[in-house]
Design a protein around this motif. Structure first.
Motif, PDB file in Angstrom:
ATOM      1  N   TYR A  93       4.316   1.710  10.184  1.00 37.13           N
ATOM      2  CA  TYR A  93       4.912   0.561   9.515  1.00 37.13           C
ATOM      3  C   TYR A  93       4.419   0.597   8.071  1.00 37.13           C
ATOM      4  O   TYR A  93       3.217   0.586   7.825  1.00 37.13           O
ATOM      5  N   VAL A  94       5.335   0.633   7.123  1.00 41.77           N
ATOM      6  CA  VAL A  94       4.964   0.713   5.712  1.00 41.77           C
ATOM      7  C   VAL A  94       5.476  -0.532   4.994  1.00 41.77           C
ATOM      8  O   VAL A  94       6.643  -0.902   5.121  1.00 41.77           O
ATOM      9  N   THR A  95       4.593  -1.191   4.250  1.00 40.39           N
ATOM     10  CA  THR A  95       4.956  -2.343   3.439  1.00 40.39           C
ATOM     11  C   THR A  95       4.577  -2.063   1.991  1.00 40.39           C
ATOM     12  O   THR A  95       3.428  -1.733   1.709  1.00 40.39           O
ATOM     13  N   VAL A  96       5.545  -2.170   1.086  1.00 40.50           N
ATOM     14  CA  VAL A  96       5.318  -1.932  -0.341  1.00 40.50           C
ATOM     15  C   VAL A  96       5.624  -3.235  -1.066  1.00 40.50           C
ATOM     16  O   VAL A  96       6.756  -3.713  -1.025  1.00 40.50           O
ATOM     17  N   SER A  97       4.614  -3.826  -1.713  1.00 44.93           N
ATOM     18  CA  SER A  97       4.734  -5.188  -2.227  1.00 44.93           C
ATOM     19  C   SER A  97       4.441  -5.271  -3.712  1.00 44.93           C
ATOM     20  O   SER A  97       3.632  -4.525  -4.248  1.00 44.93           O
ATOM     21  N   ARG A  98       5.097  -6.212  -4.342  1.00 43.13           N
ATOM     22  CA  ARG A  98       4.862  -6.529  -5.754  1.00 43.13           C
ATOM     23  C   ARG A  98       4.468  -7.990  -5.841  1.00 43.13           C
ATOM     24  O   ARG A  98       5.218  -8.874  -5.431  1.00 43.13           O
ATOM     25  N   VAL A 158       0.353  -1.268  -1.211  1.00 43.07           N
ATOM     26  CA  VAL A 158       1.024  -0.524  -0.149  1.00 43.07           C
ATOM     27  C   VAL A 158       0.140  -0.532   1.095  1.00 43.07           C
ATOM     28  O   VAL A 158      -1.052  -0.218   1.016  1.00 43.07           O
ATOM     29  N   THR A 159       0.728  -0.896   2.222  1.00 41.66           N
ATOM     30  CA  THR A 159       0.018  -0.891   3.499  1.00 41.66           C
ATOM     31  C   THR A 159       0.746   0.029   4.467  1.00 41.66           C
ATOM     32  O   THR A 159       1.954  -0.103   4.656  1.00 41.66           O
ATOM     33  N   THR A 190       0.040   6.395   1.009  1.00 43.85           N
ATOM     34  CA  THR A 190      -0.056   5.069   0.408  1.00 43.85           C
ATOM     35  C   THR A 190      -0.254   5.149  -1.108  1.00 43.85           C
ATOM     36  O   THR A 190       0.357   4.375  -1.852  1.00 43.85           O
ATOM     37  N   THR A 191      -1.078   6.073  -1.571  1.00 43.43           N
ATOM     38  CA  THR A 191      -1.317   6.158  -3.011  1.00 43.43           C
ATOM     39  C   THR A 191      -0.095   6.681  -3.757  1.00 43.43           C
ATOM     40  O   THR A 191       0.255   6.159  -4.825  1.00 43.43           O
ATOM     41  N   ALA A 192       0.562   7.699  -3.204  1.00 45.00           N
ATOM     42  CA  ALA A 192       1.760   8.228  -3.865  1.00 45.00           C
ATOM     43  C   ALA A 192       2.890   7.195  -3.864  1.00 45.00           C
ATOM     44  O   ALA A 192       3.658   7.091  -4.827  1.00 45.00           O
ATOM     45  N   THR A 193       3.005   6.420  -2.791  1.00 41.95           N
ATOM     46  CA  THR A 193       4.013   5.366  -2.736  1.00 41.95           C
ATOM     47  C   THR A 193       3.714   4.281  -3.767  1.00 41.95           C
ATOM     48  O   THR A 193       4.621   3.777  -4.440  1.00 41.95           O
ATOM     49  N   ALA A 194       2.440   3.904  -3.894  1.00 39.70           N
ATOM     50  CA  ALA A 194       2.066   2.896  -4.886  1.00 39.70           C
ATOM     51  C   ALA A 194       2.418   3.366  -6.292  1.00 39.70           C
ATOM     52  O   ALA A 194       2.959   2.598  -7.106  1.00 39.70           O
ATOM     53  N   ALA A 195       2.137   4.638  -6.598  1.00 32.95           N
ATOM     54  CA  ALA A 195       2.447   5.176  -7.924  1.00 32.95           C
ATOM     55  C   ALA A 195       3.953   5.181  -8.174  1.00 32.95           C
ATOM     56  O   ALA A 195       4.420   4.830  -9.266  1.00 32.95           O
ATOM     57  N   ARG A 196       4.714   5.570  -7.165  1.00 41.14           N
ATOM     58  CA  ARG A 196       6.177   5.633  -7.313  1.00 41.14           C
ATOM     59  C   ARG A 196       6.766   4.231  -7.482  1.00 41.14           C
ATOM     60  O   ARG A 196       7.640   4.008  -8.324  1.00 41.14           O
ATOM     61  N   ALA A 197       6.277   3.284  -6.685  1.00 39.47           N
ATOM     62  CA  ALA A 197       6.773   1.913  -6.788  1.00 39.47           C
ATOM     63  C   ALA A 197       6.409   1.296  -8.133  1.00 39.47           C
ATOM     64  O   ALA A 197       7.227   0.605  -8.754  1.00 39.47           O
TER      65      ALA A 197
END
Length: 363
Positions: A93-98, A158-159, A190-197
């Motif tokens: 389960y992936v959550t990407v938040s702002r 990102v979680t 998680t780190t790559a997703t955070a950078a992309r987001a």
């Protein structure tokens, strides 16, 4: 050439040109469907629109392969200031938040924080090992969290909730062994997703140059002759029941830190059994989540009912004050004198490590 002959010639030409074209198209379609390159093209095309397009190809495929069957439950929630993408990939389960900066002026409530720091097993062991490599975040094996601070003071968080335990292999004592490679892959994701987001959402965050480097994670508590991590400074000799400790190595980029002290008189089972004291620290967006999650219960309590096991401090780079507590909130330590001294030692050493100021300890 009469009309009938012309039609026959045209038919032959169509046959001569059409059949090879059909063969080429069929071969191309077959190649697209079965070749590794074709699979990758389809995978990249699916990821470009899935989960807001913030999942990175390399790090996601390392966990899912090139199959897209598990890409479902793609949800976006929130408004113009606070929002999140939630999606499912393989067994994650992936959550990407702002979340915005200036939270006190924005009037955020707990319900606004639809990004969430997972609390399942948050005070079990192992717990909250820093991501390393200059990245802000942690992994507790079952959950991995990464955060970036935006230029306006807000955050991208990102979680990834996915087990990092190898079910078929066990460490001494019958406890599941941690899958070190999987823990690394979850940290990479998680780190790559955070950078992309952060890039896509115009966050303007400063991204560490290298990959995360989480240290080896142990699933077993350790004896206590030397405490040099998050439990440093606590004199366990004041409490004869304390037999073991679980601590992580400190990291200035931590979102959460924990120090757990326990006893062998109650067998350790990987959850709360055998645990006497669990001291916790939250920083940055994790501290914000902690404050909003608990404010209805804590901030409006009569002063004489407030717990003596809570403190706060202002740490560099964070708009939100760091928060320190003994968890769970309803715990009643058997030795309050030791608990108070240990809690203050835990807080003071954490504040010193992180360079925080304006420390507010309980009376």
């Amino acid at each position: 050439m009469d009309g009938g002959t012309g039609v026959r010639v045209l038919r032959r030409l169509a046959l001569w040109v059409g059949l090879p074209l059909v063969v080429v198209l069929a071969a191309g379609w077959t190649w697209y469907r079965v070749s590794d390159t074709g699979k990758r093209w389809r995978y990249e095309d699916r990821l470009s629109s899935y989960c807001g397009g913030v999942l990175p190809v390399e790090e996601t495929s390392a966990l899912t392969g090139l199959g897209t069957d598990s890409f479902r439950n793609d949800l976006r929630r929130g408004g113009s200031r606070t929002y999140y993408e939630f999606c499912w990939a393989a067994d994650l389960y992936v959550t990407v938040s702002r979340i915005p900066g200036g939270v006190r002026d924005g009037g955020l409530s707990e319900n606004d924080l639809r990004f969430y720091f997972p609390h399942e097993g948050a005070h079990a062991l192992p717990s909250a090992t820093p991501l390393g490599g200059g990245w802000r975040g942690y992994t507790d094996v079952q959950n991995t969290v990464a955060a970036l601070t935006c230029r306006d003071g807000g955050s991208v968080v990102v979680t990834a909730q996915g087990d990092g335990v190898e079910d078929d292999d066990q460490a001494p004592g019958g406890r599941a062994r941690v899958g070190r490679d999987r823990v690394q892959r979850l940290a990479d994701l998680t780190t790559a997703t955070a950078a992309r987001a952060a890039e896509r959402w115009g966050c303007g965050a400063k991204v560490p140059a290298g990959p995360p480097a989480p240290p080896a994670v142990s699933s077993a508590p350790e004896p206590i002759p030397l405490l040099d991590g998050t439990c440093a400074g606590i004199d366990t000799g004041q409490d004869m029941l304390v037999d073991w400790a679980w601590e992580t190595q400190p990291d200035r980029n931590a979102l959460e830190e924990h120090c757990v002290l326990g006893t062998w008189q109650t067998p350790y089972q990987g959850d709360q059994e055998g645990r006497l004291y669990s001291f916790s620290a939250s920083y940055g967006p994790s501290a914000l989540e902690e404050r909003l999650r608990s404010q209805d219960r804590l901030d409006y309590e009569p002063r004489h009912q407030k717990s003596p096991y809570r403190a706060s401090a202002q740490c560099p780079g964070d708009t939100e004050r760091a928060r320190f507590s003994v968890a769970p909130y309803d715990a009643t330590p058997h030795d309050k004198k030791f608990a108070t001294a240990a809690f203050k030692a835990f807080v003071r050493h954490a504040v010193e490590r992180h360079g925080c100021g304006d420390l507010r300890l309980p009376d």
